[in-house]
Write a protein that holds these residues in place. Sequence first.
Motif, PDB file in Angstrom:
ATOM      1  N   SER A   1       8.202  -4.581  -0.837  1.00 52.42           N
ATOM      2  CA  SER A   1       7.359  -3.887  -1.793  1.00 52.42           C
ATOM      3  C   SER A   1       6.773  -4.757  -2.885  1.00 52.42           C
ATOM      4  N   SER A   2       7.291  -5.962  -3.041  1.00 52.88           N
ATOM      5  CA  SER A   2       6.641  -6.919  -3.934  1.00 52.88           C
ATOM      6  C   SER A   2       6.312  -6.323  -5.286  1.00 52.88           C
ATOM      7  N   ASN A   3       7.286  -5.675  -5.916  1.00 56.92           N
ATOM      8  CA  ASN A   3       7.041  -5.073  -7.230  1.00 56.92           C
ATOM      9  C   ASN A   3       6.468  -6.093  -8.211  1.00 56.92           C
ATOM     10  N   LEU A   4       5.554  -5.651  -9.034  1.00 51.48           N
ATOM     11  CA  LEU A   4       4.878  -6.581  -9.948  1.00 51.48           C
ATOM     12  C   LEU A   4       5.848  -7.216 -10.943  1.00 51.48           C
ATOM     13  N   SER A   5       6.923  -6.506 -11.263  1.00 51.22           N
ATOM     14  CA  SER A   5       7.936  -7.093 -12.146  1.00 51.22           C
ATOM     15  C   SER A   5       8.530  -8.354 -11.515  1.00 51.22           C
ATOM     16  N   SER A   6       8.641  -8.347 -10.208  1.00 53.77           N
ATOM     17  CA  SER A   6       9.188  -9.489  -9.492  1.00 53.77           C
ATOM     18  C   SER A   6       8.127 -10.571  -9.291  1.00 53.77           C
ATOM     19  N   VAL A   7       6.891 -10.144  -9.092  1.00 52.87           N
ATOM     20  CA  VAL A   7       5.772 -11.089  -8.975  1.00 52.87           C
ATOM     21  C   VAL A   7       5.718 -11.981 -10.213  1.00 52.87           C
TER      22      VAL A   7
ATOM     23  N   HIS B   1       0.848  -1.199   0.000  1.00 51.85           N
ATOM     24  CA  HIS B   1       0.000   0.000   0.000  1.00 51.85           C
ATOM     25  C   HIS B   1       0.886   1.253   0.000  1.00 51.85           C
ATOM     26  N   PRO B   2       0.516   2.267  -0.767  1.00 45.73           N
ATOM     27  CA  PRO B   2       1.377   3.465  -0.806  1.00 45.73           C
ATOM     28  C   PRO B   2       1.459   4.198   0.540  1.00 45.73           C
ATOM     29  N   ARG B   3       0.567   3.907   1.477  1.00 50.35           N
ATOM     30  CA  ARG B   3       0.682   4.508   2.819  1.00 50.35           C
ATOM     31  C   ARG B   3       1.066   3.471   3.867  1.00 50.35           C
ATOM     32  N   PHE B   4       1.775   2.434   3.427  1.00 52.00           N
ATOM     33  CA  PHE B   4       2.366   1.481   4.368  1.00 52.00           C
ATOM     34  C   PHE B   4       3.752   1.985   4.745  1.00 52.00           C
ATOM     35  N   PHE B   5       3.937   2.276   6.037  1.00 50.86           N
ATOM     36  CA  PHE B   5       5.244   2.759   6.521  1.00 50.86           C
ATOM     37  C   PHE B   5       5.710   1.942   7.728  1.00 50.86           C
TER      38      PHE B   5
ATOM     39  N   TRP C   1       9.337   4.519  24.016  1.00 50.99           N
ATOM     40  CA  TRP C   1       8.655   4.214  22.764  1.00 50.99           C
ATOM     41  C   TRP C   1       8.697   5.411  21.824  1.00 50.99           C
ATOM     42  N   MET C   2       8.847   5.112  20.554  1.00 46.01           N
ATOM     43  CA  MET C   2       8.764   6.128  19.497  1.00 46.01           C
ATOM     44  C   MET C   2       8.082   5.457  18.304  1.00 46.01           C
ATOM     45  N   VAL C   3       7.880   6.189  17.239  1.00 36.46           N
ATOM     46  CA  VAL C   3       7.188   5.613  16.090  1.00 36.46           C
ATOM     47  C   VAL C   3       8.057   5.752  14.841  1.00 36.46           C
ATOM     48  N   ARG C   4       8.194   4.650  14.136  1.00 34.48           N
ATOM     49  CA  ARG C   4       8.990   4.615  12.908  1.00 34.48           C
ATOM     50  C   ARG C   4       8.092   4.861  11.696  1.00 34.48           C
ATOM     51  N   VAL C   5       8.557   5.719  10.800  1.00 34.15           N
ATOM     52  CA  VAL C   5       7.870   5.906   9.523  1.00 34.15           C
ATOM     53  C   VAL C   5       8.861   5.451   8.453  1.00 34.15           C
ATOM     54  N   ALA C   6       8.654   4.223   7.946  1.00 38.21           N
ATOM     55  CA  ALA C   6       9.635   3.604   7.042  1.00 38.21           C
ATOM     56  C   ALA C   6       9.124   3.655   5.607  1.00 38.21           C
ATOM     57  N   MET C   7       9.791   4.439   4.767  1.00 38.14           N
ATOM     58  CA  MET C   7       9.404   4.577   3.359  1.00 38.14           C
ATOM     59  C   MET C   7       9.806   3.323   2.571  1.00 38.14           C
ATOM     60  N   GLY C   8       9.237   3.184   1.376  1.00 32.09           N
ATOM     61  CA  GLY C   8       9.744   2.131   0.490  1.00 32.09           C
ATOM     62  C   GLY C   8       8.712   1.381  -0.330  1.00 32.09           C
ATOM     63  N   ALA C   9       7.408   1.586  -0.084  1.00 30.59           N
ATOM     64  CA  ALA C   9       6.418   0.930  -0.938  1.00 30.59           C
ATOM     65  C   ALA C   9       6.574   1.489  -2.355  1.00 30.59           C
TER      66      ALA C   9
ATOM     67  N   TRP D   1      14.011  -3.611   0.303  1.00 31.89           N
ATOM     68  CA  TRP D   1      13.910  -2.320  -0.380  1.00 31.89           C
ATOM     69  C   TRP D   1      14.220  -2.397  -1.885  1.00 31.89           C
ATOM     70  N   LEU D   2      14.809  -3.512  -2.335  1.00 37.03           N
ATOM     71  CA  LEU D   2      15.199  -3.572  -3.738  1.00 37.03           C
ATOM     72  C   LEU D   2      13.994  -3.817  -4.650  1.00 37.03           C
ATOM     73  N   GLY D   3      12.910  -4.373  -4.051  1.00 36.14           N
ATOM     74  CA  GLY D   3      11.693  -4.545  -4.839  1.00 36.14           C
ATOM     75  C   GLY D   3      11.309  -5.982  -5.141  1.00 36.14           C
ATOM     76  N   ALA D   4      12.141  -6.941  -4.733  1.00 36.61           N
ATOM     77  CA  ALA D   4      11.812  -8.346  -5.008  1.00 36.61           C
ATOM     78  C   ALA D   4      10.689  -8.811  -4.092  1.00 36.61           C
ATOM     79  N   ILE D   5       9.877  -9.711  -4.609  1.00 38.06           N
ATOM     80  CA  ILE D   5       8.827 -10.289  -3.790  1.00 38.06           C
ATOM     81  C   ILE D   5       9.470 -11.234  -2.766  1.00 38.06           C
ATOM     82  N   PHE D   6       8.967 -11.175  -1.533  1.00 38.27           N
ATOM     83  CA  PHE D   6       9.410 -12.074  -0.479  1.00 38.27           C
ATOM     84  C   PHE D   6       9.168 -13.521  -0.908  1.00 38.27           C
ATOM     85  N   ASP D   7      10.062 -14.528  -0.663  1.00 37.27           N
ATOM     86  CA  ASP D   7      11.280 -14.385   0.077  1.00 37.27           C
ATOM     87  C   ASP D   7      12.492 -14.449  -0.829  1.00 37.27           C
TER      88      ASP D   7
END
Lengths: 469, 469
Positions: free
Chosen positions: B83-89, B73-77, B441-449, B296-302
């Motif tokens: 990121s499971s890019n479709l090219s990798s899917v 999701h574009p708002r997944f942080f 405690w703090m909150v992480r906002v992790a970019m990359g989708a 972060w490179l875009g490959a689908i897990f795993d």
Amino acid sequence: MTPEEFRRAGHELVDWIADFRATLDTRPVMARTAPGEVARAFPTTPPETAQPVEEIFATLDATIVPGLTHFGHPRFFGFFPSSSNLSSVLGDFMSTGLGALGLTWQSAPALTELEEVTTDWVRQMVGLSEAWRGVIQDTASTATLVALVCARERASNFALTGAGLQGGGAPLVVYVSAQSHSSVLKAALVAGFGRTHVREIGIDASYAMRPDALDQAMREDRARGWRPCAVVATCGSTTCTAFDPIDAIATICGDQGVWLHVDAAMAGSAMVAEECRPLWAGVERADSIVLNPHKWLGAIFDCSLYLVRDPEHLVRVMSTNPAYLQSTAASAVTTYRDWGIALGRRFRALKLWTLIHLEGVEAIRARIRRDIDHARWLAEIVRATPGWRVVAPVPLQTVCVRHEPPGLEGEALDAHTRAWCDRVNASGIAYLTAAVLDGRWMVRVAMGAPTTERRHIEETWRAMQDAVA
Amino acid sequence: MTPEEFRRAGHELVDWIADFRATLDTRPVMARTAPGEVARAFPTTPPETAQPVEEIFATLDATIVPGLTHFGHPRFFGFFPSSSNLSSVLGDFMSTGLGALGLTWQSAPALTELEEVTTDWVRQMVGLSEAWRGVIQDTASTATLVALVCARERASNFALTGAGLQGGGAPLVVYVSAQSHSSVLKAALVAGFGRTHVREIGIDASYAMRPDALDQAMREDRARGWRPCAVVATCGSTTCTAFDPIDAIATICGDQGVWLHVDAAMAGSAMVAEECRPLWAGVERADSIVLNPHKWLGAIFDCSLYLVRDPEHLVRVMSTNPAYLQSTAASAVTTYRDWGIALGRRFRALKLWTLIHLEGVEAIRARIRRDIDHARWLAEIVRATPGWRVVAPVPLQTVCVRHEPPGLEGEALDAHTRAWCDRVNASGIAYLTAAVLDGRWMVRVAMGAPTTERRHIEETWRAMQDAVA
């Protein structure tokens, strides 16, 4: 790649796969490429700019497919069945397309809960009691490693919280047989036991572990100050489908508080057919079982089911709980990352779900019985043919054969065996695996590809006879 | 399921996935199901007969999708990008559809050789020298376990062939920091070192391991008869993207013959952008590296890349060679089963190949830089907003924030932090992960989708402000 680009390429790929599967029997079974040939077909450096999707399909046809041995081919009789039924492929496509990731329950509740549902379905299908809980791991290698680590920690009263195996206490010992899979020794070595403390117990004429020899070995070890820790009993060995006597072994383990792990990676699927269940009599007394639906049950690789009676022990050994993985729902749910080694988990339950949903248990059971019938039929024909011999019992779907021309013995016979097996494989007609039994090479014919019919076995038997002519 | 049935269902699924991806931004990011809700939507017993494929799609919509937190999701942080890019899917679909299985080189030459090609592509992309050879494993948890076992065996001169860790020798010690990932401790415990022999080295103000403290700890340990065995240096920690000083650590390791494993699971992908490479200066001096293209490179897990300088050592530790796995081509080829724990291997290289082929390195690099820019942009805005604080450096794509209303401290502040993070997640607008730094405690906002644009971050920042109002 945009969703629309993916839609176009995805449709093309689905057609490609449907065609590939439909024409699989016209292809050579074994890969025919020479070492390095596939690698040379690709650029040595990554492309700086985007390349056309058409090249992907061209490479698939020209390089990838000829570079594979086809486990789903109806004349594939190598290693073990890994049949990749299309019903299961569909579920794995869902997993990949959804891009779900199991880290916490909250990160993918459906991933966790469908895994609970489907592993329980398989438990029921193979006739295990409600005492068992399941988790999907990648392979039996990993599941067995987890089992041996759990055994280690039970025997050492959680030494991992202290000195680990480095505390200088009585060495812990793992018991296997000569028929145990190579992954069992590997797991024991990874877990730190050391080769010295992995004892190979003698086998009887049916290649099963001898309980008297096991009992004797444990007594000897205790006498020298070692501590029996775990026994791995094999339910359908890779080489010749041998079955260790689980009930008798469980009695010995129970008497001495030793962990009993049952490696039913291959043969566990057979238990869907009730008449096979006497082969693992006593299995309810084990501490853990591994059973690979990606072998004979029809699931696409990787899908290895690890079953335990005491999930609390498993979690206590494997759990980590850093702040960034804590979840408000944690107490009410299953946290599968604590049931194995990998933290991140694919949505593997989908491929098990679609397999069972779309095929139904009856059809899976009928397929298992068909393969057992195929094996018995081939064994009878081989036995009835002069010069050929079935060299091991055929309890399930694997027939171990040898062609023994008069006057050929010892290493000359081995050379002959390996040569004709290689000739069959090189012909492209069928694929068989050679292995060693009683110190001599023989050839395994392992049934289980989803589309194998009687005629495919007839064709393979002809190829075997041609190969020795 | 026949190829024709698969063709129909497969086309429907491809359309479903394309639509799902195209409309992902309209869905709530976090799963909204209550514990047990998904499980209750499935029958408790497996179906005896085949069930309709339509039910699969209906369940997908009604139960599976609402039961997932959407990493793409574009708002997944949350957590880290996966990121499971479709090219990798597309490449993973090929793998599943082909049903290839890596056991020996011969069982799937293309699987082995494309893995050699693509892992070498990634090596070049991140600027590592030709001294490194790569293998794809499932997760960094497994790769780190393999690294620590290799370290253990180098330090003990292959004790696995003898008494293992049970020989009563000087205990081997593993060094980590408080910022090391939870999988590192887990790997050390699985490998038998024991908690006592895993030493947590102090960190500096930037949360990096202090080389002086490491040196001191090793001296202390040697003085009491222990043997320093391995250091795990983190390159981009999970909590706050901290970078251990690899060069200084390598000097200490080299002086004492200690194995240096670099955990670059997350941040390794950043090295595609040359300007990031100073962050892992000294990496060439390590013994092993893990870098997850599925982050972060875009490959689908795993798809976790394990890189080593000495594959012969790796193979010597991990190899098994039973007769049924021997291959005539063995001497001329790579046998990847001996490069890790699992024997059976999926054709994972396909998803890495299609990702890089279809996107090209430039586009991947541009996406990495976009995410870094996004993080810097958000950090500036947070810093400029009264009541809000950026609590850690922002070297890459993760911003660690805290809302600190006047007068709120200690546990009350922690409760506030976790509450507003939960409110953002429950809103469905965005997904963030809370974590602990410096005991708070703090909150992480992790970019990359893959589809995250500036506006998605703006929307998320508004949701964060609403959540504390």
